[in-house]
Design an enzyme around this catalytic site. Sequence first.
Site, PDB file in Angstrom:
ATOM      1  N   GLU A 104      19.372 -11.508 -75.344  1.00  0.00           N
ATOM      2  CA  GLU A 104      17.555 -11.384 -75.717  1.00  0.00           C
ATOM      3  C   GLU A 104      17.921 -12.821 -76.031  1.00  0.00           C
ATOM      4  O   GLU A 104      17.683 -13.616 -76.559  1.00  0.00           O
ATOM      5  CB  GLU A 104      17.263 -11.384 -76.481  1.00  0.00           C
ATOM      6  CG  GLU A 104      17.136  -9.281 -76.463  1.00  0.00           C
ATOM      7  CD  GLU A 104      15.766  -9.372 -74.983  1.00  0.00           C
ATOM      8  OE1 GLU A 104      15.843 -10.359 -74.807  1.00  0.00           O
ATOM      9  OE2 GLU A 104      15.348  -8.293 -75.231  1.00  0.00           O
ATOM     10  N   HIS A 122      15.555  -9.353 -83.981  1.00  0.00           N
ATOM     11  CA  HIS A 122      14.944  -8.566 -83.441  1.00  0.00           C
ATOM     12  C   HIS A 122      15.070  -7.416 -83.724  1.00  0.00           C
ATOM     13  O   HIS A 122      16.449  -6.853 -83.516  1.00  0.00           O
ATOM     14  CB  HIS A 122      15.355  -8.969 -82.037  1.00  0.00           C
ATOM     15  CG  HIS A 122      14.689  -8.607 -80.352  1.00  0.00           C
ATOM     16  ND1 HIS A 122      13.434  -7.737 -80.497  1.00  0.00           N
ATOM     17  CD2 HIS A 122      15.575  -8.016 -79.876  1.00  0.00           C
ATOM     18  CE1 HIS A 122      13.348  -7.416 -79.658  1.00  0.00           C
ATOM     19  NE2 HIS A 122      14.495  -7.374 -78.930  1.00  0.00           N
ATOM     20  N   HIS A 124      13.809  -2.959 -82.577  1.00  0.00           N
ATOM     21  CA  HIS A 124      13.136  -1.986 -81.763  1.00  0.00           C
ATOM     22  C   HIS A 124      11.975  -1.324 -82.619  1.00  0.00           C
ATOM     23  O   HIS A 124      12.214   0.364 -82.368  1.00  0.00           O
ATOM     24  CB  HIS A 124      13.602  -1.524 -80.737  1.00  0.00           C
ATOM     25  CG  HIS A 124      14.470  -2.270 -79.394  1.00  0.00           C
ATOM     26  ND1 HIS A 124      15.238  -1.531 -78.243  1.00  0.00           N
ATOM     27  CD2 HIS A 124      14.319  -3.543 -79.429  1.00  0.00           C
ATOM     28  CE1 HIS A 124      15.142  -2.466 -77.322  1.00  0.00           C
ATOM     29  NE2 HIS A 124      14.821  -3.868 -78.386  1.00  0.00           N
ATOM     30  N   TYR A 143      -2.755  -6.828 -97.214  1.00  0.00           N
ATOM     31  CA  TYR A 143      -2.787  -8.763 -97.232  1.00  0.00           C
ATOM     32  C   TYR A 143      -1.401  -9.733 -96.762  1.00  0.00           C
ATOM     33  O   TYR A 143      -1.380 -10.386 -96.647  1.00  0.00           O
ATOM     34  CB  TYR A 143      -3.221  -8.779 -98.027  1.00  0.00           C
ATOM     35  CG  TYR A 143      -2.017  -8.754 -99.919  1.00  0.00           C
ATOM     36  CD1 TYR A 143      -1.091  -9.212-100.221  1.00  0.00           C
ATOM     37  CD2 TYR A 143      -2.745  -7.679 -99.771  1.00  0.00           C
ATOM     38  CE1 TYR A 143      -0.549  -8.306-100.927  1.00  0.00           C
ATOM     39  CE2 TYR A 143      -2.140  -7.164-100.922  1.00  0.00           C
ATOM     40  CZ  TYR A 143      -0.432  -7.402-101.454  1.00  0.00           C
ATOM     41  OH  TYR A 143      -0.070  -7.448-102.466  1.00  0.00           O
ATOM     42  N   HIS A 184       8.064  -3.324 -76.818  1.00  0.00           N
ATOM     43  CA  HIS A 184       9.401  -3.923 -76.633  1.00  0.00           C
ATOM     44  C   HIS A 184      10.037  -3.748 -78.026  1.00  0.00           C
ATOM     45  O   HIS A 184      10.823  -3.084 -78.583  1.00  0.00           O
ATOM     46  CB  HIS A 184       9.667  -4.966 -76.128  1.00  0.00           C
ATOM     47  CG  HIS A 184      10.713  -4.830 -76.062  1.00  0.00           C
ATOM     48  ND1 HIS A 184      11.737  -6.233 -75.510  1.00  0.00           N
ATOM     49  CD2 HIS A 184      11.889  -5.243 -77.130  1.00  0.00           C
ATOM     50  CE1 HIS A 184      12.339  -6.318 -75.105  1.00  0.00           C
ATOM     51  NE2 HIS A 184      12.687  -5.385 -76.376  1.00  0.00           N
ATOM     52  N   TYR A 239       3.386 -17.952-105.055  1.00  0.00           N
ATOM     53  CA  TYR A 239       4.172 -17.051-105.323  1.00  0.00           C
ATOM     54  C   TYR A 239       6.068 -17.132-105.475  1.00  0.00           C
ATOM     55  O   TYR A 239       6.391 -16.893-105.052  1.00  0.00           O
ATOM     56  CB  TYR A 239       4.224 -15.082-104.420  1.00  0.00           C
ATOM     57  CG  TYR A 239       4.684 -14.436-104.507  1.00  0.00           C
ATOM     58  CD1 TYR A 239       3.732 -13.533-105.230  1.00  0.00           C
ATOM     59  CD2 TYR A 239       5.726 -14.024-103.541  1.00  0.00           C
ATOM     60  CE1 TYR A 239       4.485 -12.381-105.840  1.00  0.00           C
ATOM     61  CE2 TYR A 239       6.521 -12.718-104.206  1.00  0.00           C
ATOM     62  CZ  TYR A 239       6.009 -11.920-105.402  1.00  0.00           C
ATOM     63  OH  TYR A 239       6.005 -10.801-105.185  1.00  0.00           O
TER      64      TYR A 239
END
Length: 243
Positions: A104, A122, A124, A143, A184, A239
């Site tokens: 990837e 990344h 799954h 939110y 994916h 925040y």
Amino acid sequence: MAEQRGDERGTRDAHGGARGVEESRHRSARPEEARAWEDLVATARRTVSDGLVVGTSGNVSVRVGDIVLVTPSGVPYERLAPDDVTGVDLDGRQVLGTLVPTSELPMHLAVYRTTGALAVVHTHAVHATAVSTLVSELPLIHYMAAALGGPVRVAPYATYGTDELAENMLRALADRSGCLLRNHGTVTHGATLAQAYDRTAQLEWMCRLWLTASSVPGLAPSLLSREQLTEVEERLRGYGQRG
């Protein structure tokens, strides 16, 4: 992509072809790269322990200057050692290590070339992947979508490891720090590995929340409006601790 093809230490490229890695052209990792690699491996192992990936599926990268350190293809994360540091430049040329980078890689490099991100995660993750098969955008169930820049989009399906998938992902990531990949998984990015990982965990949690609420017979979950989400985005700018 689930890169469960065994330990491919310097023998195959991302698409299965022969790859002769010339060790002599690769330099040793600099101290800052070695530290970043240690953090990367710890993050990759966390994706497994937290149930966001199975085996060697998913991948993690971090940018150090103009070098991208990335998990290698098909190597279980618990086996990765300090000497296994794997790095490429922004054109994808390998400059560190002999292990074949994740398949990837196009997706990771696309993020670094088009954003100011310094880390990409990344996975799954099961709930997020399930949601990616049902909708084109994660409904505004909570939110915390504001922490990812707004409503989370789903990138159209494309074969793993392709430029098409990277392009679909970039469109879904426009003005966002996370998206879903149809059938994916997830992609998130951030200024640090910790931030990118936290965004992945938040995204998976929101997907699980929506699936849970949607499963109650005869009832539909209440959703936030775009105006309500915009108000949260404003509040999030102030925040946390200051100074």
